[in-house]
Scaffold this motif. Structure first.
Motif, PDB file in Angstrom:
ATOM      1  N   MET A  18      12.356  12.396  15.643  1.00 32.14           N
ATOM      2  CA  MET A  18      11.899  12.319  14.266  1.00 32.14           C
ATOM      3  C   MET A  18      11.781  10.847  13.847  1.00 32.14           C
ATOM      4  SD  MET A  18      13.448  14.323  11.031  1.00 32.14           S
ATOM      5  CE  MET A  18      14.002  13.218   9.774  1.00 32.14           C
ATOM      6  N   LYS A  19      10.727  10.528  13.136  1.00 28.06           N
ATOM      7  CA  LYS A  19      10.468   9.157  12.670  1.00 28.06           C
ATOM      8  C   LYS A  19      10.954   8.976  11.238  1.00 28.06           C
ATOM      9  CE  LYS A  19       7.799   8.221  16.301  1.00 28.06           C
ATOM     10  NZ  LYS A  19       8.126   7.308  17.321  1.00 28.06           N
ATOM     11  N   MET A  20      11.326   7.751  10.907  1.00 35.33           N
ATOM     12  CA  MET A  20      11.747   7.426   9.548  1.00 35.33           C
ATOM     13  C   MET A  20      10.546   6.937   8.746  1.00 35.33           C
ATOM     14  SD  MET A  20      15.371   5.445  10.163  1.00 35.33           S
ATOM     15  CE  MET A  20      15.887   5.387   8.449  1.00 35.33           C
ATOM     16  N   THR A  21      10.544   7.244   7.458  1.00 42.44           N
ATOM     17  CA  THR A  21       9.528   6.710   6.554  1.00 42.44           C
ATOM     18  C   THR A  21       9.981   5.336   6.062  1.00 42.44           C
ATOM     19  OG1 THR A  21      10.534   7.617   4.566  1.00 42.44           O
ATOM     20  CG2 THR A  21       8.984   9.054   5.772  1.00 42.44           C
ATOM     21  N   GLU A  22       9.079   4.640   5.408  1.00 38.45           N
ATOM     22  CA  GLU A  22       9.422   3.324   4.865  1.00 38.45           C
ATOM     23  C   GLU A  22      10.565   3.432   3.857  1.00 38.45           C
ATOM     24  OE1 GLU A  22       6.114   4.561   4.577  1.00 38.45           O
ATOM     25  OE2 GLU A  22       5.544   3.635   6.469  1.00 38.45           O
TER      26      GLU A  22
ATOM     27  N   LEU B 181       9.884   3.979  17.011  1.00 42.58           N
ATOM     28  CA  LEU B 181      11.226   4.399  17.412  1.00 42.58           C
ATOM     29  C   LEU B 181      11.647   5.637  16.635  1.00 42.58           C
ATOM     30  CD1 LEU B 181      12.941   0.888  17.305  1.00 42.58           C
ATOM     31  CD2 LEU B 181      11.919   2.021  19.276  1.00 42.58           C
ATOM     32  N   GLY B 182      12.484   6.449  17.248  1.00 45.04           N
ATOM     33  CA  GLY B 182      13.055   7.599  16.559  1.00 45.04           C
ATOM     34  C   GLY B 182      14.048   7.148  15.505  1.00 45.04           C
ATOM     35  N   ALA B 183      14.358   8.040  14.580  1.00 45.28           N
ATOM     36  CA  ALA B 183      15.231   7.712  13.451  1.00 45.28           C
ATOM     37  C   ALA B 183      16.605   7.233  13.895  1.00 45.28           C
ATOM     38  CB  ALA B 183      15.361   8.919  12.530  1.00 45.28           C
ATOM     39  N   GLU B 184      17.201   7.917  14.850  1.00 46.93           N
ATOM     40  CA  GLU B 184      18.556   7.544  15.278  1.00 46.93           C
ATOM     41  C   GLU B 184      18.579   6.146  15.891  1.00 46.93           C
ATOM     42  OE1 GLU B 184      22.050   9.194  18.249  1.00 46.93           O
ATOM     43  OE2 GLU B 184      20.562  10.606  17.494  1.00 46.93           O
ATOM     44  N   GLU B 185      17.623   5.859  16.768  1.00 48.36           N
ATOM     45  CA  GLU B 185      17.576   4.535  17.393  1.00 48.36           C
ATOM     46  C   GLU B 185      17.291   3.454  16.359  1.00 48.36           C
ATOM     47  OE1 GLU B 185      15.519   2.121  21.115  1.00 48.36           O
ATOM     48  OE2 GLU B 185      14.595   3.986  20.451  1.00 48.36           O
TER      49      GLU B 185
ATOM     50  N   GLY C  65      20.333   2.715  14.295  1.00 48.97           N
ATOM     51  CA  GLY C  65      21.277   1.942  15.100  1.00 48.97           C
ATOM     52  C   GLY C  65      20.890   0.480  15.197  1.00 48.97           C
ATOM     53  N   LEU C  66      19.608   0.208  15.368  1.00 48.80           N
ATOM     54  CA  LEU C  66      19.144  -1.181  15.466  1.00 48.80           C
ATOM     55  C   LEU C  66      19.250  -1.909  14.128  1.00 48.80           C
ATOM     56  CD1 LEU C  66      16.076  -0.765  17.841  1.00 48.80           C
ATOM     57  CD2 LEU C  66      18.222  -1.947  18.345  1.00 48.80           C
ATOM     58  N   LEU C  67      18.960  -1.227  13.038  1.00 50.98           N
ATOM     59  CA  LEU C  67      19.099  -1.847  11.719  1.00 50.98           C
ATOM     60  C   LEU C  67      20.567  -2.142  11.410  1.00 50.98           C
ATOM     61  CD1 LEU C  67      16.476   0.270   9.780  1.00 50.98           C
ATOM     62  CD2 LEU C  67      16.358  -2.201  10.191  1.00 50.98           C
ATOM     63  N   GLN C  68      21.438  -1.222  11.768  1.00 45.20           N
ATOM     64  CA  GLN C  68      22.871  -1.445  11.571  1.00 45.20           C
ATOM     65  C   GLN C  68      23.338  -2.618  12.433  1.00 45.20           C
ATOM     66  OE1 GLN C  68      25.423   2.034  11.365  1.00 45.20           O
ATOM     67  NE2 GLN C  68      26.911   1.009  12.661  1.00 45.20           N
ATOM     68  N   ARG C  69      22.839  -2.703  13.662  1.00 45.21           N
ATOM     69  CA  ARG C  69      23.204  -3.816  14.543  1.00 45.21           C
ATOM     70  C   ARG C  69      22.693  -5.141  13.981  1.00 45.21           C
ATOM     71  NH1 ARG C  69      26.860  -6.149  17.173  1.00 45.21           N
ATOM     72  NH2 ARG C  69      26.129  -7.501  18.841  1.00 45.21           N
ATOM     73  N   SER C  70      21.486  -5.156  13.429  1.00 37.70           N
ATOM     74  CA  SER C  70      20.946  -6.361  12.810  1.00 37.70           C
ATOM     75  C   SER C  70      21.864  -6.825  11.677  1.00 37.70           C
ATOM     76  CB  SER C  70      19.535  -6.094  12.279  1.00 37.70           C
ATOM     77  OG  SER C  70      19.027  -7.229  11.622  1.00 37.70           O
ATOM     78  N   HIS C  71      22.275  -5.885  10.847  1.00 37.60           N
ATOM     79  CA  HIS C  71      23.207  -6.161   9.746  1.00 37.60           C
ATOM     80  C   HIS C  71      24.484  -6.796  10.300  1.00 37.60           C
ATOM     81  CE1 HIS C  71      26.525  -4.890   7.039  1.00 37.60           C
ATOM     82  NE2 HIS C  71      25.648  -5.117   6.063  1.00 37.60           N
TER      83      HIS C  71
END
Length: 118
Positions: free
Chosen positions: A1-5, A86-90, A93-99
């Protein structure tokens, strides 16, 4: 599943200490500790950029739909257009890692309350 903006924006703002501003003629900037950016979103939702681990940067930009971010690639930022490849879960995870990559560069006293458990 993909995330929206908007799902991406909501997730970024759910991270500890995160805030948003609009800069540079319509770029949505997600930051912590005042001005330490961890994600950028075009106002029209056309693109998303964020920091990745230095050792994983080249692996990310080798993937379809992911590119070095203009002006920020030297700091290991990647960019992707919508729909995000990218899928929503990945992506979460990457946005959290960036943070967390940004939090880890802050002075220790500033990190309190911003660090997440791995």
């Amino acid at each position: 599943m993909k995330m929206t903006e908007e799902q991406v924006a909501s997730f970024c703002l759910s991270l500890p200490g995160a805030r948003e501003d609009y800069k540079w003629g319509g770029v949505r900037v997600f930051s912590i500790a005042g001005n330490k950016m961890f994600a950028l979103q075009n106002l029209r939702g056309e693109s998303l950029a964020f920091k990745v681990d230095k050792e994983l940067f080249l692996g990310h930009v080798d993937r379809p739909g992911i590119h070095p971010a203009p002006y920020l690639a030297r700091a290991q930022w990647i960019i992707m257009n919508t729909p995000y490849p990218l899928g929503a879960e990945e992506l979460r995870g990457l946005l959290q890692r960036s943070h967390q990559l940004v939090v880890n560069k802050l002075p220790k006293r500033t990190q309190v309350g911003l660090l997440l458990d791995d």
